[in-house]
Design an enzyme around this catalytic site. Structure first.
Site, PDB file in Angstrom:
ATOM      1  N   GLU A   1      -5.728 -11.802  -3.461  1.00  0.00           N
ATOM      2  CA  GLU A   1      -6.679 -11.178  -2.773  1.00  0.00           C
ATOM      3  C   GLU A   1      -6.333 -11.650  -1.374  1.00  0.00           C
ATOM      4  O   GLU A   1      -5.943 -10.235  -0.857  1.00  0.00           O
ATOM      5  CB  GLU A   1      -7.623 -10.368  -3.165  1.00  0.00           C
ATOM      6  CG  GLU A   1      -7.805  -9.533  -4.871  1.00  0.00           C
ATOM      7  CD  GLU A   1      -7.028  -8.380  -4.818  1.00  0.00           C
ATOM      8  OE1 GLU A   1      -6.326  -7.941  -2.872  1.00  0.00           O
ATOM      9  OE2 GLU A   1      -5.903  -8.248  -6.100  1.00  0.00           O
TER      10      GLU A   1
ATOM     11  N   TYR B   1     -12.350  -3.092  -0.029  1.00  0.00           N
ATOM     12  CA  TYR B   1     -11.190  -3.194  -1.649  1.00  0.00           C
ATOM     13  C   TYR B   1     -11.357  -4.629  -2.312  1.00  0.00           C
ATOM     14  O   TYR B   1     -10.953  -4.480  -3.383  1.00  0.00           O
ATOM     15  CB  TYR B   1      -9.585  -2.890  -0.611  1.00  0.00           C
ATOM     16  CG  TYR B   1      -8.754  -3.266  -1.497  1.00  0.00           C
ATOM     17  CD1 TYR B   1      -8.268  -2.648  -2.030  1.00  0.00           C
ATOM     18  CD2 TYR B   1      -8.444  -4.795  -1.884  1.00  0.00           C
ATOM     19  CE1 TYR B   1      -7.039  -2.995  -2.758  1.00  0.00           C
ATOM     20  CE2 TYR B   1      -7.460  -5.515  -1.750  1.00  0.00           C
ATOM     21  CZ  TYR B   1      -7.014  -4.155  -3.107  1.00  0.00           C
ATOM     22  OH  TYR B   1      -5.974  -4.966  -3.820  1.00  0.00           O
TER      23      TYR B   1
ATOM     24  N   ASP C   1      -6.357   0.529  -1.318  1.00  0.00           N
ATOM     25  CA  ASP C   1      -5.563  -0.130  -0.597  1.00  0.00           C
ATOM     26  C   ASP C   1      -4.894   0.941   0.048  1.00  0.00           C
ATOM     27  O   ASP C   1      -4.788   2.160  -0.576  1.00  0.00           O
ATOM     28  CB  ASP C   1      -4.747  -0.729  -0.683  1.00  0.00           C
ATOM     29  CG  ASP C   1      -3.623  -0.951  -1.628  1.00  0.00           C
ATOM     30  OD1 ASP C   1      -3.012   0.015  -2.692  1.00  0.00           O
ATOM     31  OD2 ASP C   1      -2.819  -1.757  -2.094  1.00  0.00           O
TER      32      ASP C   1
END
Ligand code: SF4
Length: 297
Positions: free
Chosen positions: A33, A113, A131
């Site tokens: 991520e 997020y 996102d």
């Protein structure tokens, strides 16, 4: 069949095989991520594998120095991310692996997020990381907005409650949406090929050709440019770090001409000094008198 079921069936067939989709390890998911934050999927794949070879666990990464992680991150850009990741590893080793989305969010360097993404992908929590990709697909599908914006997120989140399956592979839904967003529900979507077209509130508008596709739907960030330099400061900072990484040590007054062919000592030396100072503050560089090196800690 529900929209989510159709989406997952499509994903089974056309979803991308990505190395971070083969694991539930929160560490590996976090590495992916953070790497994906400002870098394309194809570029991240190799870096991800190399990074995990060098730093396979929280513990291993927590013991790494700034210089070691900066070397390992070489080529990925936005180098602060390497230090953020290492600092998160140190916090996890000290306090344990978070088990809820809010615990992830409490870690410095993790935003809403990323907290939702790790909770969903590593810990199978029924939550939705939003996102730009997820926003575009779900904003169109559930709200009928052709080009949804960040202001639509609360509504998207609310509408997604009934879209996400209650049981089963709800964590695969965001992954499937990423793939749909990059292959079919792009800026100019191919609704005719979309598995969700019968459920989508925006499909009719696109299929009828009634939507004007903006030339640029993504706002370009306001990056700082010095004088008439062709690139934003970010590019020159990357060059400075590369130089120091490769040479080991560089004298401050020599940096300018080495990173900028049009360097003008009178007009640009202050600018270079400020960037170096900023990088020292960020933990990326170290300076003794006019000798610049990577940090040793
Ligand atoms: S039908 Fe069209 S707008 Fe709707 S989700 Fe599919 S590609 Fe996107």
């Amino acid at each position: 069949m529900t929209g989510a079921a159709k989406l997952l069936r499509w994903y089974d067939r056309y979803g991308r095989d990505l190395p971070w989709r083969e694991t539930r390890d929160p560490y590996r998911i976090l590495v992916s991520e953070i790497m994906l934050q400002q870098t394309q999927v194809d570029r991240v794949k190799d870096f991800y594998k190399r990074w995990l070879k060098q730093f396979p666990t929280w513990k291993k990464l927590s013991l790494a120095t700034n210089a070691q992680v900066i070397h390992a991150w070489a080529g990925l850009g936005y180098n602060r991310r390497a230090l953020v990741l290492r600092d998160i590893a140190r916090a996890v080793v000290a306090d344990g692996v978070p088990t809820t989305e809010s615990e992830w969010l409490a870690l410095k360097g993790i935003g809403p997020y990323t907290a939702a993404a790790i909770s969903a992908f590593a810990q199978k929590k029924r939550t939705l990381p939003i996102d730009t990709n997820i926003r575009r697909v779900l904003g169109r599908l559930l709200l009928g907005k052709t080009f949804p914006t960040i202001d639509d997120d609360p509504q998207i989140r609310h509408a997604a409650e009934s879209f996400l399956p209650q049981r089963g592979h709800h964590e695969d839904v965001p992954q499937a949406i990423f793939d749909l967003a990059t292959s079919i529900c792009t800026k100019n979507p191919d609704c005719a090929s979309c598995p969700l077209r019968d459920h989508c509130k925006a499909a009719k508008l696109f299929l009828a050709g009634r939507v004007k596709i903006p030339k640029r739907s993504v706002k370009v960030g306001n990056e700082h440019h010095h004088r008439n330099k062709p690139f934003p400061d970010r590019i020159y900072r990357g060059r400075i770090l590369k130089l120091v990484r490769e040479w080991g040590q560089v004298r401050l007054p020599t940096i300018g001409p080495l990173v900028d062919p049009n360097f003008d000592r009178k007009l640009d030396q202050q600018w270079i000094n400020k960037m170096v100072e900023r990088m020292i503050k960020d933990g990326l560089l170290c300076r003794k008198k006019d000798l610049v090196t990577l940090p040793t800690r």
